[in-house]
Motif scaffolding. Sequence first.
Motif, PDB file in Angstrom:
ATOM      1  N   THR A 269      37.371  49.709  35.627  1.00 36.01           N
ATOM      2  CA  THR A 269      38.737  50.093  35.998  1.00 36.01           C
ATOM      3  C   THR A 269      39.750  49.019  35.588  1.00 36.01           C
ATOM      4  N   ASP A 270      39.241  47.873  35.117  1.00 36.49           N
ATOM      5  CA  ASP A 270      40.159  46.774  34.796  1.00 36.49           C
ATOM      6  C   ASP A 270      40.176  46.415  33.304  1.00 36.49           C
TER       7      ASP A 270
ATOM      8  N   ASP B 291      37.803  47.110  45.326  1.00 33.82           N
ATOM      9  CA  ASP B 291      38.342  48.018  44.308  1.00 33.82           C
ATOM     10  C   ASP B 291      39.787  47.664  43.960  1.00 33.82           C
ATOM     11  N   SER B 292      40.605  47.449  45.000  1.00 32.73           N
ATOM     12  CA  SER B 292      42.018  47.191  44.709  1.00 32.73           C
ATOM     13  C   SER B 292      42.198  45.791  44.102  1.00 32.73           C
TER      14      SER B 292
ATOM     15  N   LYS C 110      43.060  40.454  40.797  1.00 33.93           N
ATOM     16  CA  LYS C 110      43.161  39.358  41.782  1.00 33.93           C
ATOM     17  C   LYS C 110      41.769  38.903  42.205  1.00 33.93           C
ATOM     18  N   ILE C 111      41.726  37.717  42.776  1.00 32.48           N
ATOM     19  CA  ILE C 111      40.437  37.160  43.176  1.00 32.48           C
ATOM     20  C   ILE C 111      40.141  37.537  44.629  1.00 32.48           C
ATOM     21  N   VAL C 112      39.021  38.198  44.818  1.00 32.22           N
ATOM     22  CA  VAL C 112      38.575  38.661  46.137  1.00 32.22           C
ATOM     23  C   VAL C 112      38.359  37.454  47.060  1.00 32.22           C
ATOM     24  N   PRO C 113      38.726  37.575  48.354  1.00 31.66           N
ATOM     25  CA  PRO C 113      38.502  36.447  49.273  1.00 31.66           C
ATOM     26  C   PRO C 113      37.050  35.956  49.224  1.00 31.66           C
TER      27      PRO C 113
ATOM     28  N   SER D 267      45.863  46.073  33.675  1.00 36.74           N
ATOM     29  CA  SER D 267      45.023  45.158  34.467  1.00 36.74           C
ATOM     30  C   SER D 267      44.799  43.845  33.723  1.00 36.74           C
ATOM     31  N   LEU D 268      44.632  43.955  32.407  1.00 33.01           N
ATOM     32  CA  LEU D 268      44.327  42.753  31.623  1.00 33.01           C
ATOM     33  C   LEU D 268      45.446  41.726  31.656  1.00 33.01           C
TER      34      LEU D 268
END
Length: 219
Positions: free
Chosen positions: A164-165, A77-78, A84-87, A170-171
Amino acid sequence: MIFLLLSRLSAKVPSVVYRAALIMKPQVVFVLGGPGAGKGTQCARIVENYSYTHLSAGDLLRAERSREGSEFGQLIDSYIKEGKIVPVEITINLLRKAMEDTMQIDEKKFRFLIDGFPRNEDNLQGWTTVMDGKADVKFVLFFDCSNEVCINRCLERGKSSGRTDDNRASLEKRIQTYLQSTRPIISLYEKQGKVRTVDASCGVDEVFADVKTILDKEG
Ligand code: ADP
Ligand code: C5P
Ligand code: MG
């Protein structure tokens, strides 16, 4: 005699084809482009017209975020809100499982459009570690359009997407991530002659006409 031979041969063809499909390695097309470039829209059109299964890394992450009991929900979510790119450990497992599940249900479904991946070095490394030798990356389908078009499309989508983005704050971050982290990955594949670029700034039908030309040529 010839007729007998031919009829025996044709009776065998389906099982030969079936067995070939059983041992087929997944054939992958990575689908990349800025946020809102039209990756999902075009993948849906491809699925309607070609034998591909569409797997969106973003969709898989959003589903994992909402899955009850997920240990990664808050992290995803964050990351998504921050653009950002999730691990990759999280994303690659979702992708691998989705590919395996698809092929387990129907072994003839071995062609995949992997949309929104690999988005950075970490994604690419994760793919190499987990999938190298287990799947063939045929090429990268790159939907190219200006940041301005990308932002406007996402803002328009944001009116109904519930994402949410899909908002300006966020963009801005997503565009930065795209320029700093994803473009270098596209360049890397470009050097290997693996990128097929489509001008994504025109209408959906025009973009798809170019996509068709590419897919028909690639076979
Ligand atoms: P992505 O998956 O790359 O983020 P989408 O396919 O979700 O992009 O498209 C983003 C938004 O732009 C959606 O609202 C979609 O309907 C719209 N869209 C997609 N392709 C086009 C196009 N060629 N022209 C105008 N709008 C488009
Ligand atoms: O591709 P999509 O626009 O659906 O991606 C939304 C968000 O999901 C990205 O901005 C990012 O936060 C996350 N994502 C990711 N890693 C990927 C794909 C998406 O972290 N490979
Ligand atoms: Mg998408």
